[in-house]
Design an enzyme around this catalytic site. Structure first.
Site, PDB file in Angstrom:
ATOM      1  N   ARG A 118       0.909  -1.248  -0.012  1.00  0.00           N
ATOM      2  CA  ARG A 118      -0.090   0.073  -0.025  1.00  0.00           C
ATOM      3  C   ARG A 118       0.968   1.230  -0.083  1.00  0.00           C
ATOM      4  O   ARG A 118       0.707   1.993  -0.645  1.00  0.00           O
ATOM      5  CB  ARG A 118      -0.968  -0.192   1.069  1.00  0.00           C
ATOM      6  CG  ARG A 118      -1.732   1.073   1.605  1.00  0.00           C
ATOM      7  CD  ARG A 118      -3.006   1.287   0.724  1.00  0.00           C
ATOM      8  NE  ARG A 118      -3.528   2.499   0.777  1.00  0.00           N
ATOM      9  CZ  ARG A 118      -4.384   3.010  -0.234  1.00  0.00           C
ATOM     10  NH1 ARG A 118      -4.532   2.352  -1.215  1.00  0.00           N
ATOM     11  NH2 ARG A 118      -5.028   4.102   0.161  1.00  0.00           N
ATOM     12  N   CYS A 148      -3.341  -3.910   2.989  1.00  0.00           N
ATOM     13  CA  CYS A 148      -4.343  -4.512   3.608  1.00  0.00           C
ATOM     14  C   CYS A 148      -5.808  -4.483   3.178  1.00  0.00           C
ATOM     15  O   CYS A 148      -6.089  -3.240   2.722  1.00  0.00           O
ATOM     16  CB  CYS A 148      -4.343  -4.109   5.019  1.00  0.00           C
ATOM     17  SG  CYS A 148      -3.018  -4.784   6.040  1.00  0.00           S
ATOM     18  N   PRO A 194      -9.026   4.655  -1.335  1.00  0.00           N
ATOM     19  CA  PRO A 194      -8.806   5.534  -2.606  1.00  0.00           C
ATOM     20  C   PRO A 194      -7.659   6.385  -2.348  1.00  0.00           C
ATOM     21  O   PRO A 194      -7.140   6.432  -1.119  1.00  0.00           O
ATOM     22  CB  PRO A 194      -9.927   6.533  -2.583  1.00  0.00           C
ATOM     23  CG  PRO A 194     -10.607   6.446  -1.057  1.00  0.00           C
ATOM     24  CD  PRO A 194     -10.105   5.068  -0.761  1.00  0.00           C
ATOM     25  N   ILE A 195      -7.005   6.995  -3.312  1.00  0.00           N
ATOM     26  CA  ILE A 195      -5.967   8.110  -3.145  1.00  0.00           C
ATOM     27  C   ILE A 195      -6.428   9.345  -3.969  1.00  0.00           C
ATOM     28  O   ILE A 195      -5.433  10.072  -4.172  1.00  0.00           O
ATOM     29  CB  ILE A 195      -4.562   7.541  -3.934  1.00  0.00           C
ATOM     30  CG1 ILE A 195      -4.824   7.028  -5.445  1.00  0.00           C
ATOM     31  CG2 ILE A 195      -4.088   6.185  -3.040  1.00  0.00           C
ATOM     32  CD1 ILE A 195      -3.160   6.824  -5.816  1.00  0.00           C
ATOM     33  N   ASP A 196      -7.753   9.588  -3.976  1.00  0.00           N
ATOM     34  CA  ASP A 196      -8.305  10.848  -4.478  1.00  0.00           C
ATOM     35  C   ASP A 196      -7.540  12.013  -3.919  1.00  0.00           C
ATOM     36  O   ASP A 196      -7.235  12.978  -4.592  1.00  0.00           O
ATOM     37  CB  ASP A 196      -9.667  10.977  -4.605  1.00  0.00           C
ATOM     38  CG  ASP A 196     -10.107  10.637  -3.423  1.00  0.00           C
ATOM     39  OD1 ASP A 196      -9.951   9.791  -2.414  1.00  0.00           O
ATOM     40  OD2 ASP A 196     -10.606  11.804  -2.735  1.00  0.00           O
ATOM     41  N   GLN A 197      -7.320  11.833  -2.478  1.00  0.00           N
ATOM     42  CA  GLN A 197      -7.049  13.285  -1.976  1.00  0.00           C
ATOM     43  C   GLN A 197      -5.411  13.339  -2.067  1.00  0.00           C
ATOM     44  O   GLN A 197      -4.921  14.570  -2.088  1.00  0.00           O
ATOM     45  CB  GLN A 197      -6.791  13.175  -0.420  1.00  0.00           C
ATOM     46  CG  GLN A 197      -8.406  13.187  -0.002  1.00  0.00           C
ATOM     47  CD  GLN A 197      -9.259  14.197  -0.262  1.00  0.00           C
ATOM     48  OE1 GLN A 197      -8.932  15.224  -0.141  1.00  0.00           O
ATOM     49  NE2 GLN A 197     -10.404  13.948  -1.116  1.00  0.00           N
ATOM     50  N   ASP A 232      -5.459   1.454  14.237  1.00  0.00           N
ATOM     51  CA  ASP A 232      -4.388   0.353  14.090  1.00  0.00           C
ATOM     52  C   ASP A 232      -4.474  -0.440  15.306  1.00  0.00           C
ATOM     53  O   ASP A 232      -3.837  -1.318  15.368  1.00  0.00           O
ATOM     54  CB  ASP A 232      -3.195   0.893  13.481  1.00  0.00           C
ATOM     55  CG  ASP A 232      -3.255   1.369  11.982  1.00  0.00           C
ATOM     56  OD1 ASP A 232      -4.228   1.021  11.240  1.00  0.00           O
ATOM     57  OD2 ASP A 232      -2.354   2.131  11.492  1.00  0.00           O
ATOM     58  N   ARG A 268       4.754  -8.167   8.235  1.00  0.00           N
ATOM     59  CA  ARG A 268       4.800  -7.003   7.641  1.00  0.00           C
ATOM     60  C   ARG A 268       5.071  -5.941   8.590  1.00  0.00           C
ATOM     61  O   ARG A 268       5.676  -4.714   8.219  1.00  0.00           O
ATOM     62  CB  ARG A 268       3.533  -6.530   6.785  1.00  0.00           C
ATOM     63  CG  ARG A 268       3.235  -7.478   5.507  1.00  0.00           C
ATOM     64  CD  ARG A 268       2.333  -6.856   4.908  1.00  0.00           C
ATOM     65  NE  ARG A 268       2.087  -5.548   4.774  1.00  0.00           N
ATOM     66  CZ  ARG A 268       0.976  -4.476   5.268  1.00  0.00           C
ATOM     67  NH1 ARG A 268      -0.085  -5.149   5.422  1.00  0.00           N
ATOM     68  NH2 ARG A 268       1.387  -3.403   5.472  1.00  0.00           N
TER      69      ARG A 268
HETATM   70  N1  EPU Z   1      -9.094   8.430   2.122  1.00  0.00           N
HETATM   71  C1  EPU Z   1      -9.795   9.020   1.205  1.00  0.00           C
HETATM   72  N2  EPU Z   1      -9.156   9.410   0.254  1.00  0.00           N
HETATM   73  C2  EPU Z   1      -7.754   9.466  -0.025  1.00  0.00           C
HETATM   74  C3  EPU Z   1      -6.975   8.912   1.067  1.00  0.00           C
HETATM   75  C4  EPU Z   1      -7.519   8.157   2.206  1.00  0.00           C
HETATM   76  O1  EPU Z   1     -10.926   8.744   1.150  1.00  0.00           O
HETATM   77  O2  EPU Z   1      -7.075   9.922  -1.039  1.00  0.00           O
HETATM   78  C5  EPU Z   1      -9.826   7.889   3.483  1.00  0.00           C
HETATM   79  C6  EPU Z   1      -9.741   6.431   3.576  1.00  0.00           C
HETATM   80  O3  EPU Z   1     -10.253   5.616   2.754  1.00  0.00           O
HETATM   81  C7  EPU Z   1      -9.964   6.293   5.074  1.00  0.00           C
HETATM   82  C8  EPU Z   1      -9.459   7.469   5.501  1.00  0.00           C
HETATM   83  O4  EPU Z   1      -9.316   8.467   4.542  1.00  0.00           O
HETATM   84  O5  EPU Z   1     -11.301   5.996   5.279  1.00  0.00           O
HETATM   85  C9  EPU Z   1      -8.058   7.385   6.295  1.00  0.00           C
HETATM   86  O6  EPU Z   1      -7.132   7.054   5.528  1.00  0.00           O
HETATM   87  P1  EPU Z   1      -5.419   7.455   5.447  1.00  0.00           P
HETATM   88  O7  EPU Z   1      -5.142   7.890   4.011  1.00  0.00           O
HETATM   89  O8  EPU Z   1      -5.370   8.139   6.611  1.00  0.00           O
HETATM   90  O9  EPU Z   1      -5.008   5.902   5.558  1.00  0.00           O
HETATM   91  P2  EPU Z   1      -3.514   5.505   4.861  1.00  0.00           P
HETATM   92  O10 EPU Z   1      -2.719   6.715   4.846  1.00  0.00           O
HETATM   93  O11 EPU Z   1      -3.772   4.743   3.550  1.00  0.00           O
HETATM   94  C10 EPU Z   1      -2.202   4.957   7.022  1.00  0.00           C
HETATM   95  C11 EPU Z   1      -1.544   3.774   7.778  1.00  0.00           C
HETATM   96  C12 EPU Z   1      -2.998   2.679   8.096  1.00  0.00           C
HETATM   97  C13 EPU Z   1      -3.703   3.315   8.925  1.00  0.00           C
HETATM   98  C14 EPU Z   1      -4.225   4.912   8.422  1.00  0.00           C
HETATM   99  C15 EPU Z   1      -5.044   5.466   9.362  1.00  0.00           C
HETATM  100  C16 EPU Z   1       0.278   3.729   6.374  1.00  0.00           C
HETATM  101  C17 EPU Z   1       1.297   3.005   5.337  1.00  0.00           C
HETATM  102  N3  EPU Z   1      -0.467   3.012   6.791  1.00  0.00           N
HETATM  103  O12 EPU Z   1      -2.974   4.478   5.897  1.00  0.00           O
HETATM  104  O13 EPU Z   1      -2.234   1.712   8.655  1.00  0.00           O
HETATM  105  O14 EPU Z   1      -4.616   2.598   9.357  1.00  0.00           O
HETATM  106  O15 EPU Z   1      -3.037   5.384   8.079  1.00  0.00           O
HETATM  107  O16 EPU Z   1      -4.340   5.911  10.426  1.00  0.00           O
HETATM  108  O17 EPU Z   1       0.800   4.620   6.873  1.00  0.00           O
HETATM  109  C18 EPU Z   1      -1.430  -0.439   9.478  1.00  0.00           C
HETATM  110  O18 EPU Z   1      -0.359   0.015   9.878  1.00  0.00           O
HETATM  111  O19 EPU Z   1      -1.934  -1.537   9.810  1.00  0.00           O
HETATM  112  C19 EPU Z   1      -2.370   0.571   8.517  1.00  0.00           C
HETATM  113  C20 EPU Z   1      -3.171  -0.066   8.129  1.00  0.00           C
END
Ligand code: EPU
Length: 428
Positions: free
Chosen positions: A93, A117, A123-126, A306, A398
């Site tokens: 991811r 996971c 999404p990565i729209d933001q 987490d 991981r």
């Molecule tokens: N979201 C959007 N658009 C985006 C990005 C996120 O709608 O462009 C939404 C997601 O769908 C979610 C929320 O925003 O509902 C939060 O997502 P976030 O972007 O904060 O998550 P992430 O950066 O993909 C990281 C950690 C995760 C952890 C989340 C929240 C890493 C590599 N992963 O994920 O960690 O759950 O932040 O704290 O930093 C883990 O370590 O087990 C793990 C999954």
């Protein structure tokens, strides 16, 4: 097929040393690409996610040298490509951070859409909204490759529609060498965001406000190499704290930043633990009772998503009904089916789990459906009668360095086996 076998009923006590933070390392290591120089990164966790990133950096032309078990020297002068290695990125991811750093270095980045996971839509729209505000267009090419490119990156004001750790860090990475000032609003505030900003500043970046919801980044022309030590892993620490609560134990969790653990400590006090904070350690002493609790996950400084599966596993044996509400991810209760196999009484309705405490859990064959769900199975296994057999432990590895060794030193009976199911009964 590798499995963990956990024998329940043993009290955990002693000391455990926490490793470097996974979610900081997965951004800081790629960020070395932003300088064409040599960085020395200390306190890296020895986990498979980090091994993959180091391999990706090498495949892209960086020279990577392990100085010792927890220190790596990375020379990114030889990085020759803006394409993220496809095979690794698809399963990983956080490969999205390579988009931000390659955009920052080459004004162009290409990567397969990230894997990781599976707990719902990710999404990565933001991230893309932020890149676009800096002047970068994106398109999906043949084969599911995303390409982001700009003629120039120019600072801008960006308001994130959702609080996202990944988007905050990724846009920070892309903006660090943009022209002029970037202002990020509605940012995530997790400790790893502050850590990434500190690392970038040590390379010569000008970032202020990390850890608050507004981050200001004044673009600089060049970054230089730096020596940097990654913060300890908040979630690894929290997981061992829950293990103390789950086993009537007494664990000194060392090499941590107590401030990062406040929301976890508070909830563990509520469920019946006595917590003592030291400068760089926290001691968790269980009262032997697990009290019911209501917990809602929130972005930092709230209770971390987490830690949600681990605390849910603990509450399976609480003295009443607990409610756990997941407010970050849409589908992060998939693992509950596995706990039910062990006798847990949990009803899930959307983002809410109602957990009726039971007298006992019974060891059973279960799956680690993702990293933290895997940690939850380990905790349930510690509490259960008999042996719990956990499949798919690659997910656990991981994110948890040397978990077998660390748990064994605390008195857990846990083993890794490659075996057929009928062999399990006699394994421990
Ligand atoms: N979201 C959007 N658009 C985006 C990005 C996120 O709608 O462009 C939404 C997601 O769908 C979610 C929320 O925003 O509902 C939060 O997502 P976030 O972007 O904060 O998550 P992430 O950066 O993909 C990281 C950690 C995760 C952890 C989340 C929240 C890493 C590599 N992963 O994920 O960690 O759950 O932040 O704290 O930093 C883990 O370590 O087990 C793990 C999954």
């Amino acid at each position: 097929m590798e499995k963990f076998l956990v024998e329940g009923g043993h009290r955990l006590s002693g000391e455990v040393t926490i490793s470097g933070a996974k979610n900081a390392a997965v951004a800081i290591l790629p960020a070395t690409i932003l300088c064409e120089d040599v960085c020395v990164i200390e306190n890296i966790p020895n986990i498979s996610d980090v091994t993959i990133i180091l391999q990706m950096l090498q495949d892209m032309g960086a020279s990577v040298r392990l100085v010792n078990k927890t220190t790596v020297e990375i020379d990114t002068r030889g990085v020759f490509t803006n394409m993220v290695p496809a095979e690794q990125a698809r399963h990983f991811r956080a490969s999205y951070y390579f988009l931000g750093v390659l955009l920052g270095r080459f004004k162009e980045a290409r990567s397969p859409l990230p894997g990781g996971c599976d707990f719902g839509d990710r999404p990565i729209d933001q991230h893309l909204k932020g890149f676009s505000a800096l002047g970068a267009e994106h398109e999906i090419e043949h084969g599911g490759i995303i390409r982001v490119a700009a003629d120039r990156l120019i600072g801008n004001q960006i308001y994130f529609d959702v609080v996202s750790v990944g988007a905050t860090m990724n846009v920070m990475l892309a903006a660090v060498k943009a022209e002029g000032m970037t202002i990020l609003e509605n940012c995530a505030r997790e400790p790893h965001i502050v850590d990434l900003a500190n690392f970038l500043n040590s390379m010569g970046a000008d970032i202020r406000g990390a850890g608050t919801d507004v981050i200001k980044i004044r673009g600089v022309k060049e970054l230089h190499g730096a020596n940097y030590s990654i913060i300890p892993d908040q979630i690894e620490a929290g997981t061992y704290m829950v293990m103390a609560a789950a086993t009537g134990g007494d664990i000194l969790v060392k090499n941590i930043i107590p401030k990062h653990l406040e929301s976890i400590s508070q909830k563990l006090e509520l469920v019946g633990c006595n917590i003592t904070e030291y400068d760089e350690a926290v001691r968790v002493v269980s009262s032997g009772i697990i009290r019911k609790a209501n917990i809602k996950t929130m972005p930092h400084p709230g209770f971390p998503t987490d830690m949600q599966p681990q605390i849910t596993a603990l509450l399976c044996m609480a003295d009443g009904t607990s409610i756990v509400t997941e407010s970050v991810w849409d589908h992060r209760f998939k693992y509950v089916d596995e706990l039910r196999r062990m006798g847990a009484d949990i009803v899930v309705d959307g983002k809410v789990a109602v957990i009726e405490g039971v007298e006992s859990l019974k060891g059973a064959p279960v799956k680690a459906t993702d990293l933290r769900a895997g940690a939850a199975m380990v905790i349930a296994g510690l509490m259960a009668e008999g042996v719990t057999e956990i499949e798919d432990v690659r997910h656990i590895e991981r994110g948890y360095e040397n978990i077998l060794f660390k748990m064994s030193m605390l008195g857990a009976r846990i083993k890794k086996m490659e075996m057929l199911p009928q062999q399990v009964v006699t394994a421990l």
